[in-house]
Design a protein around this motif. Structure first.
Motif, short mmCIF file in Angstrom:
data_model
loop_
_atom_site.label_atom_id
_atom_site.label_comp_id
_atom_site.label_asym_id
_atom_site.label_seq_id
_atom_site.Cartn_x
_atom_site.Cartn_y
_atom_site.Cartn_z
N ARG A 140 26.14 -10.67 -27.31
CA ARG A 140 27.57 -10.40 -27.46
C ARG A 140 28.31 -11.40 -26.59
O ARG A 140 27.91 -11.66 -25.46
CB ARG A 140 27.89 -8.98 -27.01
N PHE A 141 29.39 -11.97 -27.15
CA PHE A 141 30.17 -12.98 -26.44
C PHE A 141 31.64 -12.57 -26.42
O PHE A 141 32.17 -12.12 -27.43
CB PHE A 141 30.02 -14.34 -27.11
N SER A 142 32.29 -12.78 -25.29
CA SER A 142 33.68 -12.40 -25.14
C SER A 142 34.57 -13.23 -26.07
O SER A 142 34.18 -14.32 -26.51
CB SER A 142 34.13 -12.58 -23.69
N PRO A 143 35.77 -12.74 -26.35
CA PRO A 143 36.67 -13.46 -27.24
C PRO A 143 36.97 -14.90 -26.80
O PRO A 143 37.11 -15.78 -27.63
CB PRO A 143 37.95 -12.62 -27.22
N ARG A 144 37.03 -15.13 -25.50
CA ARG A 144 37.37 -16.47 -25.01
C ARG A 144 36.18 -17.43 -24.99
O ARG A 144 36.37 -18.62 -24.75
CB ARG A 144 38.00 -16.38 -23.62
N THR A 145 34.99 -16.93 -25.25
CA THR A 145 33.83 -17.82 -25.32
C THR A 145 33.95 -18.65 -26.60
O THR A 145 34.02 -18.11 -27.70
CB THR A 145 32.51 -17.03 -25.33
N GLU A 146 34.02 -19.95 -26.44
CA GLU A 146 34.17 -20.84 -27.59
C GLU A 146 32.92 -20.79 -28.48
O GLU A 146 31.79 -20.74 -27.96
CB GLU A 146 34.41 -22.28 -27.13
N PRO A 147 33.10 -20.82 -29.79
CA PRO A 147 31.96 -20.73 -30.69
C PRO A 147 30.88 -21.79 -30.43
O PRO A 147 29.70 -21.51 -30.58
CB PRO A 147 32.58 -20.93 -32.08
N GLU A 148 31.29 -22.99 -30.04
CA GLU A 148 30.32 -24.05 -29.83
C GLU A 148 29.90 -24.21 -28.37
O GLU A 148 29.31 -25.23 -27.99
CB GLU A 148 30.87 -25.37 -30.36
N SER A 149 30.15 -23.18 -27.57
CA SER A 149 29.74 -23.22 -26.17
C SER A 149 28.21 -23.29 -26.08
O SER A 149 27.49 -22.89 -27.00
CB SER A 149 30.25 -21.99 -25.43
N THR A 150 27.74 -23.77 -24.96
CA THR A 150 26.30 -23.90 -24.74
C THR A 150 25.58 -22.58 -24.94
O THR A 150 24.52 -22.52 -25.58
CB THR A 150 26.03 -24.43 -23.31
N GLU A 151 26.15 -21.48 -24.41
CA GLU A 151 25.47 -20.19 -24.51
C GLU A 151 25.40 -19.65 -25.93
O GLU A 151 24.40 -19.06 -26.34
CB GLU A 151 26.05 -19.15 -23.54
N VAL A 152 26.45 -19.86 -26.73
CA VAL A 152 26.42 -19.40 -28.12
C VAL A 152 25.42 -20.24 -28.92
O VAL A 152 24.59 -19.69 -29.66
CB VAL A 152 27.83 -19.44 -28.76
N VAL A 153 25.48 -21.54 -28.79
CA VAL A 153 24.57 -22.42 -29.54
C VAL A 153 23.12 -22.12 -29.17
O VAL A 153 22.24 -22.02 -30.04
CB VAL A 153 24.93 -23.90 -29.33
N ALA A 154 22.83 -21.95 -27.87
CA ALA A 154 21.46 -21.65 -27.44
C ALA A 154 20.98 -20.33 -28.04
O ALA A 154 19.83 -20.22 -28.48
CB ALA A 154 21.39 -21.61 -25.92
N ALA A 155 21.85 -19.32 -28.06
CA ALA A 155 21.47 -18.02 -28.62
C ALA A 155 21.21 -18.14 -30.12
O ALA A 155 20.26 -17.55 -30.64
CB ALA A 155 22.56 -16.99 -28.34
N ILE A 156 22.04 -18.91 -30.82
CA ILE A 156 21.82 -19.10 -32.26
C ILE A 156 20.48 -19.78 -32.48
O ILE A 156 19.66 -19.34 -33.29
CB ILE A 156 22.96 -19.92 -32.89
N GLU A 157 20.24 -20.88 -31.76
CA GLU A 157 18.99 -21.61 -31.95
C GLU A 157 17.77 -20.73 -31.66
O GLU A 157 16.77 -20.80 -32.37
CB GLU A 157 18.97 -22.86 -31.07
N LYS A 158 17.87 -19.87 -30.66
CA LYS A 158 16.77 -18.96 -30.32
C LYS A 158 16.52 -17.93 -31.42
O LYS A 158 15.41 -17.44 -31.58
CB LYS A 158 17.11 -18.26 -29.00
N ASN A 159 17.55 -17.59 -32.18
CA ASN A 159 17.45 -16.54 -33.19
C ASN A 159 17.33 -17.03 -34.62
O ASN A 159 17.28 -16.22 -35.54
CB ASN A 159 18.64 -15.58 -33.07
N LEU A 160 17.28 -18.33 -34.82
CA LEU A 160 17.10 -18.85 -36.18
C LEU A 160 15.72 -18.41 -36.68
O LEU A 160 14.76 -18.37 -35.92
CB LEU A 160 17.21 -20.36 -36.20
N PRO A 161 15.63 -18.10 -37.96
CA PRO A 161 14.32 -17.70 -38.49
C PRO A 161 13.34 -18.87 -38.43
O PRO A 161 13.74 -20.02 -38.47
CB PRO A 161 14.64 -17.31 -39.94
N PRO A 162 12.05 -18.54 -38.32
CA PRO A 162 11.06 -19.62 -38.31
C PRO A 162 11.10 -20.42 -39.61
O PRO A 162 11.39 -19.87 -40.67
CB PRO A 162 9.72 -18.90 -38.15
N VAL A 163 10.79 -21.67 -39.48
CA VAL A 163 10.83 -22.56 -40.67
C VAL A 163 9.60 -22.36 -41.51
O VAL A 163 8.53 -22.14 -41.10
CB VAL A 163 10.94 -24.04 -40.23
#
Length: 163
Positions: A140-163
């Motif tokens: 969960r990310f606060s409203p002011r956390t930018e979508p392309e912030s390091t923490e959001v991008v890292a979380a997305i990359e960690k949760n992408l389905p395996p190839v």
């Protein structure tokens, strides 16, 4: 039951069919067109473009509960998002994210803490929840956390389905 089992309509009617995202990572964001944070649509769209082919989508959920900052009709919201920010990611119907009429999707999301430990009510437009491929809320990310912030991008990359 996972968030993929929740029923919610698409912005222009008919089911948004969250089940279609089973096996993908989904960033659920309550959005608004007349908010100081509205420019985050640009970053959300860039995330969509960057990760869509790897099993990811942004899911925008319009909400008018914060100072009436999403007053438009479905057609007006869709036109604004497309014309102003080139949004291609899916949008749901306009819902309430807090209170007695909180949509079931948000009932499932708000128990997840953000980095500061906040749980419960959505604080403002553009609060973000990352759903893993199994339907579990992973971040969960606060409203002011930018979508392309390091923490959001890292979380997305960690949760992408395996190839």
């Amino acid at each position: 039951m996972s968030v993929f089992d929740v029923e919610i309509d698409g912005l222009r009617g008919g089911s948004a069919d969250l089940g279609q995202y089973r096996g993908k990572a989904v960033l659920v964001v309550n959005v608004a067109s007349k908010c100081g944070l509205t420019p985050q649509y640009s970053g959300l769209e860039r995330l969509q473009e960057r990760f869509a082919e790897r099993g990811f989508t942004v899911l925008g959920v319009p909400c008018n509960q914060f100072m009436g900052q999403e007053p438009g009709t479905s057609e007006e919201i869709a036109e604004f998002c497309s014309a102003t920010y080139g949004v291609t990611f899916p949008l749901t119907e306009k819902v309430e994210v807090n209170g007695d009429d909180r949509h079931p999707l948000y009932r499932d999301l708000v128990g997840t803490p953000d980095a500061e430990g906040h749980t419960g009510d959505i604080r403002w437009n553009f609060e973000k929840f990352l759903i893993g491929p199994d339907g579990a809320v992973t971040a969960r990310f606060s409203p002011r956390t930018e979508p392309e912030s390091t923490e959001v991008v890292a979380a997305i990359e960690k949760n992408l389905p395996p190839v």
